[in-house]
Design a protein around this motif. Sequence first.
Motif, PDB file in Angstrom:
ATOM      1  N   TYR A  89     -26.283 -58.942  28.238  1.00 60.78           N
ATOM      2  CA  TYR A  89     -26.306 -58.088  29.435  1.00 60.78           C
ATOM      3  C   TYR A  89     -26.985 -58.745  30.640  1.00 60.78           C
ATOM      4  O   TYR A  89     -26.385 -58.891  31.713  1.00 60.78           O
ATOM      5  N   CYS A 133     -30.577 -44.040  31.006  1.00 60.63           N
ATOM      6  CA  CYS A 133     -29.728 -45.238  30.828  1.00 60.63           C
ATOM      7  C   CYS A 133     -30.402 -46.466  31.438  1.00 60.63           C
ATOM      8  O   CYS A 133     -29.766 -47.247  32.161  1.00 60.63           O
ATOM      9  N   ARG A 159     -33.373 -53.613  34.134  1.00 57.67           N
ATOM     10  CA  ARG A 159     -33.086 -54.349  35.377  1.00 57.67           C
ATOM     11  C   ARG A 159     -33.729 -53.645  36.586  1.00 57.67           C
ATOM     12  O   ARG A 159     -34.377 -54.300  37.413  1.00 57.67           O
ATOM     13  N   ASP A 175     -32.902 -44.563  26.964  1.00 56.11           N
ATOM     14  CA  ASP A 175     -31.603 -45.196  26.706  1.00 56.11           C
ATOM     15  C   ASP A 175     -31.287 -44.933  25.234  1.00 56.11           C
ATOM     16  O   ASP A 175     -32.188 -44.700  24.439  1.00 56.11           O
ATOM     17  N   ASN A 176     -30.014 -44.966  24.874  1.00 58.15           N
ATOM     18  CA  ASN A 176     -29.701 -44.732  23.456  1.00 58.15           C
ATOM     19  C   ASN A 176     -29.268 -45.999  22.710  1.00 58.15           C
ATOM     20  O   ASN A 176     -28.701 -45.903  21.628  1.00 58.15           O
ATOM     21  N   ASN A 215     -30.496 -39.645  23.881  1.00 56.40           N
ATOM     22  CA  ASN A 215     -29.165 -39.480  24.452  1.00 56.40           C
ATOM     23  C   ASN A 215     -29.281 -38.637  25.723  1.00 56.40           C
ATOM     24  O   ASN A 215     -29.924 -37.587  25.702  1.00 56.40           O
ATOM     25  N   MET A 216     -28.642 -39.074  26.825  1.00 54.13           N
ATOM     26  CA  MET A 216     -28.907 -38.367  28.084  1.00 54.13           C
ATOM     27  C   MET A 216     -28.553 -36.877  28.100  1.00 54.13           C
ATOM     28  O   MET A 216     -29.240 -36.112  28.753  1.00 54.13           O
ATOM     29  N   SER A 241     -28.711 -45.297  37.133  1.00 54.36           N
ATOM     30  CA  SER A 241     -28.113 -46.383  37.928  1.00 54.36           C
ATOM     31  C   SER A 241     -26.828 -46.913  37.280  1.00 54.36           C
ATOM     32  O   SER A 241     -26.528 -46.636  36.113  1.00 54.36           O
TER      33      SER A 241
HETATM   34  C1  LIG Z   1     -24.511 -50.383  32.638  1.00 51.96           C
HETATM   35  S1  LIG Z   1     -25.917 -50.243  31.578  1.00 51.96           S
HETATM   36  C2  LIG Z   1     -27.112 -49.860  32.814  1.00 51.96           C
HETATM   37  C3  LIG Z   1     -28.457 -50.482  32.532  1.00 51.96           C
HETATM   38  C4  LIG Z   1     -29.417 -50.432  33.703  1.00 51.96           C
HETATM   39  N1  LIG Z   1     -29.661 -49.050  34.131  1.00 51.96           N
HETATM   40  C5  LIG Z   1     -28.889 -51.219  34.886  1.00 51.96           C
HETATM   41  O1  LIG Z   1     -28.599 -50.655  35.934  1.00 51.96           O
HETATM   42  O2  LIG Z   1     -28.781 -52.436  34.754  1.00 51.96           O
HETATM   43  C6  LIG Z   1     -25.608 -48.659  30.797  1.00 51.96           C
HETATM   44  C7  LIG Z   1     -26.680 -48.213  29.817  1.00 51.96           C
HETATM   45  O3  LIG Z   1     -26.410 -46.869  29.457  1.00 51.96           O
HETATM   46  C8  LIG Z   1     -26.817 -46.685  28.116  1.00 51.96           C
HETATM   47  N2  LIG Z   1     -26.177 -45.452  27.609  1.00 51.96           N
HETATM   48  C9  LIG Z   1     -24.850 -45.247  27.403  1.00 51.96           C
HETATM   49  N3  LIG Z   1     -24.620 -43.979  27.023  1.00 51.96           N
HETATM   50  C10 LIG Z   1     -25.842 -43.378  26.966  1.00 51.96           C
HETATM   51  C11 LIG Z   1     -26.270 -42.059  26.613  1.00 51.96           C
HETATM   52  N4  LIG Z   1     -25.368 -41.117  26.271  1.00 51.96           N
HETATM   53  N5  LIG Z   1     -27.583 -41.774  26.660  1.00 51.96           N
HETATM   54  C12 LIG Z   1     -28.485 -42.729  26.992  1.00 51.96           C
HETATM   55  N6  LIG Z   1     -28.140 -43.992  27.335  1.00 51.96           N
HETATM   56  C13 LIG Z   1     -26.831 -44.321  27.323  1.00 51.96           C
HETATM   57  C14 LIG Z   1     -26.377 -47.957  27.436  1.00 51.96           C
HETATM   58  O4  LIG Z   1     -27.055 -48.155  26.218  1.00 51.96           O
HETATM   59  C15 LIG Z   1     -26.726 -48.996  28.510  1.00 51.96           C
HETATM   60  O5  LIG Z   1     -28.006 -49.540  28.302  1.00 51.96           O
END
Ligand SMILES: C[S@@+](CC[C@H](N)C(=O)[O-])C[C@H]1O[C@@H](n2cnc3c(N)ncnc32)[C@H](O)[C@@H]1O
Length: 249
Positions: free
Chosen positions: A10, A43, A48, A64-65, A87-88, A103
């Motif tokens: 990532y 999330c 970052r 985050d999950n 989980n959100m 974000s």
């Molecule tokens: C695109 S990354 C974003 C990471 C960071 N916020 C950034 O902007 O770089 C998406 C993140 O969402 C998390 N995610 C996906 N579905 C989720 C959920 N239902 N609940 C919590 N986190 C989740 C993933 O594990 C991942 O780390």
Amino acid sequence: MNWNDYAIYYDWEFELICTNQREDIHIWKALAKKFGDSILELCCGSGRITQELIKDAHNIFAIDNSNEMLDILRAKNLPNLEILNSNMPTFKLDRKFKFAFISYSSFQQLLTLEDQITCLNNIHDHLEDGGVLAMDINPRICEGEDILPRTHSYTAKYPINNSTVTMYTSYRIDRINQVKHWRDEYLEIPQNGEEQITYVDISLKECSIDYMRLLFEKCNFEISNIYGDFDKGEVSEDSENMIYVVRKK
Ligand SMILES: C[S@@+](CC[C@H](N)C(=O)[O-])C[C@H]1O[C@@H](n2cnc3c(N)ncnc32)[C@H](O)[C@@H]1O
């Protein structure tokens, strides 16, 4: 969606290919300064944005999950940070926040209206009176052809273990549910050793401005601002990111 398998790539891949998205940090810093502390980040991934807000002396509760994404964040040993794997739509905390944010279009990973409503109601419960939620939404998810066949995206050196990674991407769009399903393939060739393939499936839901307006209204948020880019520009037909700032009613 298998963020756990993708976690190792990532931060590296973000630096390599995500040129415009990196501008988002400006708006998160500005909003955190205006509405924090205390801040709830959903999330958060490998941190970052989290790490930059902590440099600005904010206290963050980050959710985050994906355990692997969170392990990378934990290894950064940041101060003023609490982390929860949850989980959100369903996390539960016995405290409330002044400011919550999501974000990098991450809210769009919730693919059904039901999950989106459950999530917004849950965030509402975790905000103080008058608390603020902000999120960026990509309004162009379902642009393009219905199907992109497996296509070479890049080949680059992966410095973590001196291997070479070639990434192939493909997608299909479900027009009925307005969801784009990507399948990315990471072919890693080490200097010495067996090649390895990791498949990463990610799906995002289209969310138009009218859809988001109705969703926030239904979940008892009033819209304070909608920006059309990460510099707080106006929304236009060309906007590639929409930043919603909404207040708990
Ligand atoms: C695109 S990354 C974003 C990471 C960071 N916020 C950034 O902007 O770089 C998406 C993140 O969402 C998390 N995610 C996906 N579905 C989720 C959920 N239902 N609940 C919590 N986190 C989740 C993933 O594990 C991942 O780390």
